[in-house]
Design an enzyme around this catalytic site. Sequence first.
Site, mmCIF file in Angstrom:
data_model
loop_
_atom_site.group_PDB
_atom_site.id
_atom_site.type_symbol
_atom_site.label_atom_id
_atom_site.label_comp_id
_atom_site.label_asym_id
_atom_site.label_seq_id
_atom_site.Cartn_x
_atom_site.Cartn_y
_atom_site.Cartn_z
ATOM 1 N N SER A 191 40.070 -0.614 55.185
ATOM 2 C CA SER A 191 39.959 -1.991 55.933
ATOM 3 C C SER A 191 38.438 -2.056 56.583
ATOM 4 C CB SER A 191 40.838 -2.263 57.078
ATOM 5 O OG SER A 191 40.654 -3.628 57.598
ATOM 6 N N ASP A 196 32.730 -0.949 63.934
ATOM 7 C CA ASP A 196 32.744 -1.516 65.188
ATOM 8 C C ASP A 196 34.154 -1.236 65.999
ATOM 9 O OD1 ASP A 196 32.615 -3.324 67.441
ATOM 10 O OD2 ASP A 196 32.678 -5.240 66.352
ATOM 11 N N PRO A 197 33.794 -0.552 67.050
ATOM 12 C CA PRO A 197 35.006 -0.030 67.790
ATOM 13 C C PRO A 197 35.367 -1.348 68.812
ATOM 14 C CG PRO A 197 33.557 1.561 68.316
ATOM 15 C CD PRO A 197 32.628 0.493 67.360
ATOM 16 N N LYS A 220 42.396 4.917 60.959
ATOM 17 C CA LYS A 220 41.914 4.982 59.652
ATOM 18 C C LYS A 220 40.563 5.712 59.336
ATOM 19 C CE LYS A 220 44.044 0.381 58.207
ATOM 20 N NZ LYS A 220 44.874 1.076 57.391
#
Length: 343
Positions: A191, A196-197, A220
């Site tokens: 995805s 970006d956490p 992921k």
Amino acid sequence: LYSHRLKLPPPRRRPGHRVRTRRAHGRRPTNPAMPRWGLCLAALASAGGAAAAPMRVVVTGAGGNTGGHVFRKMLARPEQFDPIGIARTASSKEALMSSSGCRDEQVAVLDVASVPGLYMDAAIAAFAGAAALIICTSAKVKPTGGTDEATGRPKMGFPDGQPYNVDWLGQRRQIDGAKASGLRHVVICSSMGGTDPANMLNTFGKVAGGRGGGNILLWKRKAEKYLIESGMKYTIVHPGGLLNEPGGMRQLVVGVDDQLMASVNRAVPREDVAEVLVQSLLNKSFENRSFDLVSAPSAGSAVETNFAALLGELGDASCDYGLGEIPDEAADIKEADLLMYPE
């Protein structure tokens, strides 16, 4: 180096032995029962002219939406592929056979959540003879009841399995099974948003007062890096928002490192994603690449895509795993403890 030739005695002949010689015109004796065109075909076959056997490919998540598209696409191309769909239970196997029209031997039951030793034995048996694995498994976010007071939206979570268990441990097991079985190429459907956490998708499914659970894109990404470091050939595709509409109607757009997140069109049909996953096994330019995928608005008619040249605009670029955040071993252990003992 030798100034003279060695003189060897003539070979001994057995009593009654007849020496075969060529005919006077110099041609070898031929089989009179085989016409000359048959000899030509036999020569072509022996020289590699025979058609190659279809590629045996294992598809996990074949009962899901995107994985189902992949499985059916391969079933429709028997001259290229011999797919094996993976189902978690006997009942899901029956459902997959019913929805795809495949034969019993084209679906194997393999539960990634089973005991590690038992899983590996079952994986090696299911992956036997395969050349590649396409991983389409993922934790599924669903409404869990109630409303989030902070956002006013329905509460969302992962009632069927947290990302840590599905997207990290589950995918790691699949990669280990592929390597133990001698597979040459592993493809992951992942995805966009992994750099970006703070991506909103990471906020779903939190437990233990927000200290654990969720973080689907981080887990992921950890599995992706594990695959890259496995030594096997890999292809990692990061699609944008998935659309349930026919494929082949939009121009596909590729990028790296979530640069496409700033574009107006950040979605792509599932069927197009499935086709890219399939094509990754047919085009060498997809090998050892990690990239993002979205699409332009629908053209209203069929669009021809040159998959061999799809990644050409990227040059040699591939996603940089030094960006963003990947949970380390300490975070791994902490997550396991919080999911087991959330209170």
